[in-house]
Design a protein around this motif. Structure first.
Motif, mmCIF file in Angstrom:
data_model
loop_
_atom_site.group_PDB
_atom_site.id
_atom_site.type_symbol
_atom_site.label_atom_id
_atom_site.label_comp_id
_atom_site.label_asym_id
_atom_site.label_seq_id
_atom_site.Cartn_x
_atom_site.Cartn_y
_atom_site.Cartn_z
ATOM 1 N N PHE A 178 0.821 -1.204 0.000
ATOM 2 C CA PHE A 178 0.000 0.000 0.000
ATOM 3 C C PHE A 178 0.858 1.258 0.000
ATOM 4 O O PHE A 178 0.525 2.252 -0.634
ATOM 5 N N SER A 179 1.968 1.209 0.706
ATOM 6 C CA SER A 179 2.827 2.384 0.737
ATOM 7 C C SER A 179 3.475 2.637 -0.625
ATOM 8 O O SER A 179 3.617 3.785 -1.036
ATOM 9 N N ILE A 180 3.833 1.588 -1.350
ATOM 10 C CA ILE A 180 4.384 1.755 -2.700
ATOM 11 C C ILE A 180 3.329 2.360 -3.625
ATOM 12 O O ILE A 180 3.634 3.239 -4.436
ATOM 13 N N ILE A 181 2.090 1.910 -3.499
ATOM 14 C CA ILE A 181 1.009 2.451 -4.331
ATOM 15 C C ILE A 181 0.838 3.948 -4.079
ATOM 16 O O ILE A 181 0.742 4.742 -5.025
ATOM 17 N N PHE A 182 0.819 4.359 -2.808
ATOM 18 C CA PHE A 182 0.657 5.775 -2.508
ATOM 19 C C PHE A 182 1.886 6.585 -2.917
ATOM 20 O O PHE A 182 1.756 7.752 -3.305
ATOM 21 N N LEU A 183 3.070 5.999 -2.862
ATOM 22 C CA LEU A 183 4.263 6.710 -3.324
ATOM 23 C C LEU A 183 4.236 6.910 -4.839
ATOM 24 O O LEU A 183 4.658 7.954 -5.345
ATOM 25 N N VAL A 184 3.737 5.924 -5.571
ATOM 26 C CA VAL A 184 3.602 6.073 -7.022
ATOM 27 C C VAL A 184 2.599 7.173 -7.346
ATOM 28 O O VAL A 184 2.828 8.007 -8.236
ATOM 29 N N LEU A 185 1.486 7.202 -6.608
ATOM 30 C CA LEU A 185 0.497 8.263 -6.823
ATOM 31 C C LEU A 185 1.086 9.641 -6.508
ATOM 32 O O LEU A 185 0.825 10.619 -7.218
ATOM 33 N N ALA A 186 1.888 9.717 -5.453
ATOM 34 C CA ALA A 186 2.523 10.989 -5.102
ATOM 35 C C ALA A 186 3.510 11.416 -6.181
ATOM 36 O O ALA A 186 3.561 12.598 -6.546
ATOM 37 N N ASN A 187 4.276 10.478 -6.715
ATOM 38 C CA ASN A 187 5.222 10.832 -7.766
ATOM 39 C C ASN A 187 4.507 11.277 -9.038
ATOM 40 O O ASN A 187 4.987 12.155 -9.749
ATOM 41 N N ARG A 188 3.367 10.684 -9.334
ATOM 42 C CA ARG A 188 2.585 11.149 -10.486
ATOM 43 C C ARG A 188 2.120 12.590 -10.304
ATOM 44 O O ARG A 188 2.162 13.388 -11.233
#
Length: 136
Positions: free
Chosen positions: A110-120
């Motif tokens: 879940f943390s990787i998913i939110f980090l990808v969203l933040a980078n987008r």
């Protein structure tokens, strides 16, 4: 700047990695003992490091490029943590008798998913600033 969406994503990552691993068990031993992140020193250090990186990325809101790089480092750390959890879950003792994995093992996902969203969102902001600079 809390009003930016990437800051909200990073706050979610900080809560996921800073609070939840110490309340949700990672796995259950063959003796029935629940193992939390604070029982394993290296796991708790990795979770705290991920929290510190997320908070540091929030503080770096003026420098979007460094924020992007910090998030990438945080993703790499979470991938290593996830790899350790997969390795650990496949090598739990008593695999034929008792094999209970806890919900805490999914926290890096879940943390990787939110980090990808933040980078987008950071990339979108950077593109917007570049397009405005071209108009001037």
């Amino acid at each position: 700047m809390i009003q930016r969406i990437q800051s909200l994503y990073l706050i979610v990552v900080a809560i996921l990695t800073g609070v939840l691993p110490f309340f949700f068990n990672l796995w259950i031993d063959i003796d029935g003992v629940e193992v939390f992140a604070n029982n394993e020193m290296l796991i708790s250090i990795a979770f705290y490091a991920s929290t510190v990186l997320a908070v540091w990325a929030i503080v770096q809101f003026k420098n979007r490029k460094s924020q992007f790089v910090i998030n990438r480092l945080n993703m790499i750390l979470n991938v290593f943590l996830l790899g350790f959890f997969v390795y650990r879950s496949l090598n739990l003792s008593g695999e034929t008798l008792v094999s209970e994995k806890g919900i805490g093992m999914l926290i890096p996902v879940f943390s990787i998913i939110f980090l990808v969203l933040a980078n987008r969102a950071i990339k979108k902001d950077e593109d917007l600033v570049k397009s405005v600079d071209r108009l001037r």
